[in-house]
Write an enzyme that holds these catalytic residues in place. Structure first.
Site, short mmCIF file in Angstrom:
data_model
loop_
_atom_site.label_atom_id
_atom_site.label_comp_id
_atom_site.label_asym_id
_atom_site.label_seq_id
_atom_site.Cartn_x
_atom_site.Cartn_y
_atom_site.Cartn_z
N ASP A 12 0.86 -1.18 0.00
CA ASP A 12 0.00 0.00 0.00
C ASP A 12 0.90 1.23 0.00
OD1 ASP A 12 0.86 0.30 2.61
OD2 ASP A 12 -1.13 0.23 3.52
N CYS A 69 2.81 -3.43 4.03
CA CYS A 69 2.03 -2.25 4.40
C CYS A 69 2.78 -1.59 5.56
CB CYS A 69 0.58 -2.61 4.74
SG CYS A 69 0.36 -3.74 6.13
N GLY A 70 2.09 -0.83 6.40
CA GLY A 70 2.80 -0.16 7.49
C GLY A 70 3.37 -1.15 8.49
N THR A 71 2.56 -2.15 8.83
CA THR A 71 2.98 -3.13 9.83
C THR A 71 3.04 -4.57 9.31
OG1 THR A 71 0.68 -3.48 10.45
CG2 THR A 71 1.90 -1.80 11.70
N ILE A 73 0.36 -6.24 9.22
CA ILE A 73 -0.80 -6.87 9.86
C ILE A 73 -2.05 -6.82 8.98
CG2 ILE A 73 -2.38 -6.76 11.84
CD1 ILE A 73 0.01 -5.75 13.52
N GLY A 74 -2.37 -5.64 8.48
CA GLY A 74 -3.57 -5.51 7.63
C GLY A 74 -3.49 -6.39 6.40
N MET A 75 -2.33 -6.41 5.78
CA MET A 75 -2.13 -7.25 4.59
C MET A 75 -2.37 -8.73 4.93
SD MET A 75 -1.46 -5.68 1.79
CE MET A 75 -0.58 -4.36 0.93
N ARG A 135 7.40 -32.77 8.31
CA ARG A 135 6.89 -33.26 9.60
C ARG A 135 5.79 -32.35 10.17
NH1 ARG A 135 9.72 -30.75 14.00
NH2 ARG A 135 11.51 -29.59 13.24
C1 RB5 Z 1 -2.01 2.63 6.42
O1 RB5 Z 1 -1.85 3.88 7.02
C2 RB5 Z 1 -1.78 1.52 7.43
O2 RB5 Z 1 -2.88 1.39 8.24
C3 RB5 Z 1 -1.47 0.23 6.71
O3 RB5 Z 1 -0.33 0.41 5.94
C4 RB5 Z 1 -1.18 -0.99 7.54
O4 RB5 Z 1 -0.21 -0.72 8.50
C5 RB5 Z 1 -2.30 -1.73 8.08
O5 RB5 Z 1 -2.15 -2.79 8.70
#
Ligand code: RB5
Length: 154
Positions: A12, A69-71, A73-75, A135
């Site tokens: 993103d 993405c930023g973390t 996590i969202g992806m 395994r």
């Molecule tokens: C976008 O600002 C941010 O929320 C996205 O990149 C990501 O970190 C979501 O998990």
């Protein structure tokens, strides 16, 4: 003759500054990069790119997928909604290795705001080069069984 492995790649806007560096790194390692975006300006929504990469991986069009993405996590949350995908957020070298070796992950998710570009690249390399250990197959089969359930009433 060895065939070139294809990697589905998506980010993103949070990864806009590192995405070309990461792509070039993958190309230097010998992979073919299929870039699903985001290649524009401004903000975008990470589920759109997670879905494109996840579909490509689930349809066996590529060897594995990389999402940033930023973390991460969202992806990973979005990509894991697609049947056949095991997407893992990897926050260091060990988790990158174990996601491939133990969890049979087919997409690695990383954070541009939680790691340097060199850390991101190194984790991707480890993830792509680590084979799955058979395994652990029984647990992966159980994950596939969960996918087959129409609805979970637990
Ligand atoms: C976008 O600002 C941010 O929320 C996205 O990149 C990501 O970190 C979501 O998990």
């Amino acid at each position: 003759m060895e065939t070139v492995k294809r990697i589905a790649f998506g980010t993103d806007h949070a990864a806009i500054e590192i995405r070309e560096n990461v792509k070039n790194y993958l190309k230097d390692l010998g992979y073919e990069v299929i870039d699903f975006g985001f290649c524009g300006n401004g903000n975008c929504d990470y589920p759109d790119y997670a879905l494109k990469v996840a579909k490509s991986v689930a349809n066996n069009e590529v060897y594995k997928g990389v999402l940033i993405c930023g973390t991460g996590i969202g992806m990973s949350i979005a990509a894991n909604k697609v049947k056949g995908v095991i997407a893992a957020v990897c926050w260091d070298e060990d988790t990158a290795r174990l996601a491939a070796r133990h969890n049979c992950a087919n997409i690695v998710c990383l954070g541009s705001r939680t790691a340097t570009v060199s850390q991101v690249c190194h984790r991707i390399k480890i993830f792509l080069e680590t084979p799955f250990k058979e395994r652990h197959s029984r647990r992966i089969e159980k994950i596939k069984q969960i996918e087959k359930m129409e609805s979970c009433t637990c």
